[in-house]
Design a protein around this motif. Structure first.
Motif: not given
Ligand code: ADP
Ligand code: ASP
Ligand code: MG
Length: 408
Positions: A242, A216, A240, A197, A220, A223
């Motif tokens: 963590s 994005v 994308i 992210f 992030g 989650n």
């Protein structure tokens, strides 16, 4: 049963044939046992067409009315997709942003999503329908239509996925994932299997418009598992995700270029405390965002001060700075709106020295003059003349061997 939010961008819904193809893909996902909520953009070119119409009447149209106008593009595609789904025997309902209560603040043309009422969507899903939601739009507390900024349908999709606690948010576009750089600039660009992210946020902020920055940020923060895929070809796309402690990182993940900036320099400024505030205060008061700032080392009591703004704000900023320079007794103001910002991004940079010097050496070898530099833990950006954009991107892509899979 899992729930998937799918978003289809402008090219993916650019004609009746493409919309029919999207309907088939949605039905395919349902056949695999998923509940599906679909977010669509306007047909490609439509938002620009509407914007141009408004500007023919008034070069600076009212932002409230602009939102009413621009939001119509997405209202067309939600209805067309629902018609295509029903034609194929798949129950579907289309909704505008206001109808599914995508509540935003009142910042017309760049509103932020505050809240989404998921109840209505869940009701439809329970009744076995596909829910088709207009991207890029919402409604403020006074019932005014708002839009979320260009590329905002990505953010609608991720925000819906967060509100519905979807199992995945899939962004279908005209490339089959996130690449090491824009494949339109460097054909040797390579698709990334996954990216963090943090890196994706940096790439989006620095010019990779494959995802809107806010989408994005949202993904992030909440989650949301996010994947970028092609609506034209099959494939795993780019996940994308963590950062996992075990995930070994390449030094550099990508190269980006941003054509949206312009540079202003005030020369011969009296080198006294408070200069930055004197110059940038009036700019901030005019609601103009400043990106990079450089103040030179003073000599003989004078110094030079340079900063960058969005190209759309260039004329306004130039007028303001000229006025301030006059009041301060500065020598002159120089402006340049034919510059670009080229950046390299990678979390692997954190633990490696020497990346910056390799970047500067690469540009020097191509005879590209660097006008400004800024760095953070995971990126290095340089400002160069616009004519060097492609050359700089390709040279850096090559120097950091981004066409090859990461060295572990
Ligand atoms: P959509 O209409 O589906 O939202 P966009 O035009 O907004 O599509 O985004 C897709 C485009 O983003 C691609 O066609 C590509 O040229 C561009 N792009 C820029 N940087 C990148 C990158 N690093 N990886 C993939 N695509 C990128
Ligand atoms: N139609 C809007 C735009 O062109 C929103 C989007 O496509 O995401 O910016
Ligand atoms: Mg987009």
């Amino acid at each position: 049963m899992s729930l998937i939010v799918q978003k289809y961008g402008g090219t993916s819904v650019g004609s009746p044939e493409r919309i029919a193809h999207v309907a088939d893909k949605v039905i395919q996902a349902r056949a695999q046992g998923h509940d599906v909520v679909v977010v669509v953009s306007a047909m490609s070119g439509e938002t620009d067409r509407l914007l141009k119409l408004a500007r023919e009447i008034d070069p600076r149209p009212s932002e409230r009315e602009l939102d009413v106008l621009l939001s119509t593009g997405e209202q067309v595609t939600i209805a067309l997709l629902s018609i295509a789904l029903e034609k194929r025997g798949c129950p579907a309902r289309s909704y505008t942003g206001a109808q599914v209560c995508i509540r935003t603040d009142s910042a017309h043309t760049k509103a932020r999503i505050m809240d989404i009422d998921a109840a209505r969507i869940f009701q439809d899903l329970k009744a076995g329908r596909v829910v088709v939601v207009a991207g890029f739009q919402g409604v403020d507390e006074h019932g005014n239509i708002t839009t979320l900024g260009r590329g905002g349908s990505d953010t609608t999709a991720v925000a819906l996925a967060a509100a519905l606690k979807a199992d995945e948010c899939q962004i279908y576009t005209d490339v089959d994932g996130v690449y090491t750089t824009d494949p339109r600039i460097e054909p040797k660009a390579r698709r990334l299997e996954r990216i963090t992210f943090e890196e994706m946020l940096e790439m989006a902020s620095l010019g990779a418009k494959v995802l809107q920055i806010r989408s994005v940020e949202f993904a992030g923060k909440y989650n949301v598992p996010l994947r970028v895929l092609s609506s034209f070809t099959e494939g795993p796309g780019t996940l994308i995700t963590s950062e996992e402690p075990s995930m070994e990182q390449a030094l550099i993940s990508g190269v980006t270029a941003n054509r949206d900036e312009a540079k202003l320099t005030v020369t011969g400024v009296p080198d006294q405390p408070g200069i930055a505030h004197r110059i940038l205060g009036p700019i901030a008061a005019a609601n103009i965002e400043v990106d990079m700032i450089v103040q030179n080392v003073g000599e003989h009591g004078l110094t030079d001060f340079t900063f960058t703004v969005h190209r759309n704000d260039y004329d306004k900023a130039l007028d303001i700075v000229k006025q301030t320079a006059k009041e301060m007794g500065a020598r002159e103001v120089q402006g340049d709106n034919r510059i670009v910002k080229v950046s390299i991004v990678g979390v692997g940079m954190r633990s490696h020295a020497g990346i910056a010097s390799q970047m500067f050496q690469t540009l020097a070898a191509e005879g590209i003059n660097i006008r400004m530099i800024s760095t953070s833990e995971i990126k290095i950006s340089v400002v160069v003349d616009e004519k060097y954009l492609e050359l700089a991107v390709r040279a850096l892509h090559n120097a950091f061997k981004l066409d090859q899979a990461a060295q572990r």
